[in-house]
Design an enzyme around this catalytic site. Structure first.
Site, short mmCIF file in Angstrom:
data_model
loop_
_atom_site.label_atom_id
_atom_site.label_comp_id
_atom_site.label_asym_id
_atom_site.label_seq_id
_atom_site.Cartn_x
_atom_site.Cartn_y
_atom_site.Cartn_z
N ASN A 14 -0.91 -7.23 7.74
CA ASN A 14 -0.43 -7.93 6.55
C ASN A 14 0.28 -6.95 5.61
OD1 ASN A 14 -0.03 -9.51 4.30
ND2 ASN A 14 -2.20 -9.72 3.79
N HIS A 28 -0.80 -0.33 1.27
CA HIS A 28 -1.07 -1.69 1.72
C HIS A 28 -0.96 -2.68 0.55
CE1 HIS A 28 -3.03 -5.05 3.70
NE2 HIS A 28 -3.96 -5.07 2.75
N HIS A 47 -9.61 -3.37 -2.96
CA HIS A 47 -8.37 -3.97 -3.43
C HIS A 47 -8.55 -5.48 -3.49
CE1 HIS A 47 -7.61 -4.06 0.98
NE2 HIS A 47 -6.92 -5.16 0.74
N HIS A 71 -7.74 -8.44 -2.06
CA HIS A 71 -7.48 -9.40 -0.99
C HIS A 71 -8.80 -10.05 -0.63
CE1 HIS A 71 -3.38 -7.76 0.68
NE2 HIS A 71 -3.23 -8.55 -0.38
N ASP A 124 -10.48 -10.39 2.01
CA ASP A 124 -11.41 -9.66 2.87
C ASP A 124 -12.15 -8.57 2.12
OD1 ASP A 124 -8.95 -8.34 2.61
OD2 ASP A 124 -9.04 -7.42 4.58
#
Length: 249
Positions: free
Chosen positions: A195, A164, A101, A103, A105
């Site tokens: 988050n 998420h 995804h 993000h 990280d």
């Protein structure tokens, strides 16, 4: 879970820090099977150092990564260390990276991978979101459910629905009965949702239930952060969601 620290020589040359604030290694690699490893890098969330998990899959056709190291737009050192570890320890090249995804990280190290000539792929939505966030974009070629083979190792990428984030996918290795749940799945060692800025809290549980229906035979479930276990992580995620949503009412 036992971690295997790697490439830590830099620690001996780093400036001394206070004993109460030990410096985290940039990279930890833990073997799961003979040919699959978890790569763990560290980033900062809410002023705390947080571990982030991805996969290293060694195949006859080269190495496949799931997710980059946790890097920022200005520092791709974690992913660069990851590439060095693969070269030095496995004596292979990284052929492909799947990002789960958009993000930092997960996509923060795309620039480092591109410089090394590594192909990076994900879904069209993740590609679009990466650009909007200011990161290099993966190739948006993955459909919502697909299985492909690299070096005789089948790899399935599956979008179970929003959770998420709106674009989170999971990665399944059928030969190892191993599920990389990414940030859709919470570690049994965590007691909060982390988050949720881009989360769909109304659909997250339904998406986890789809994962359970598809991959309920998993022997190992790797969450996006913290320790891994087995399918207990899937049920634990549902419990955390139920508690979190009840508190929000």
């Amino acid at each position: 879970m036992r971690h295997l620290p790697v490439l830590l020589a830099w620690l001996f040359f780093a400036p001394c820090v206070h004993a109460q604030t030990p410096q985290k290694p940039r990279l930890v690699v833990t073997p799961i099977t003979n040919h699959v490893y978890v790569h763990t890098t560290y980033g900062v969330y809410q002023q705390s150092s947080v571990p982030s998990n991805g996969l290293i899959i060694s195949t006859q056709g080269g190495v496949v990564l799931v997710d980059t190291g946790w890097d920022t737009k200005d520092d791709t050192g974690n992913t660069e260390q990851l590439l060095r570890w693969v070269a030095d320890s496995l004596h292979q090249t990284v052929r492909l990276c799947i990002v789960t995804h958009a993000h930092e990280d997960r996509v923060g190290g795309i620039a480092a991978l591109r410089r090394a000539g590594v192909r990076v792929i994900s879904t069209p939505l993740t590609a679009q979101k990466s650009i909007r966030l200011g990161y290099e974009s993966p190739e948006g070629i993955l459909p919502s459910d697909t299985t492909f083979t690299v070096g005789q190792v089948p790899i399935r990428c599956y979008f179970p629905g929003e959770g998420h984030t709106s674009d989170n996918i999971v990665v399944w290795l059928p030969n190892q009965h191993l599920l990389h749940g990414g940030c859709l799945i919470k570690s049994v060692a965590t007691f909060g949702m982390g988050n949720v800025a881009d989360a769909n809290l109304g659909e997250w549980a339904n998406s986890v239930r789809r994962v359970i229906r598809q991959f309920g035979t998993a022997r190992t479930v790797i969450p996006g952060h913290e320790d891994w276990s087995d399918t207990r992580a899937l049920e634990h995620t549902l419990r955390l969601l139920a508690k979190y949503n009840a508190q929000k009412r």
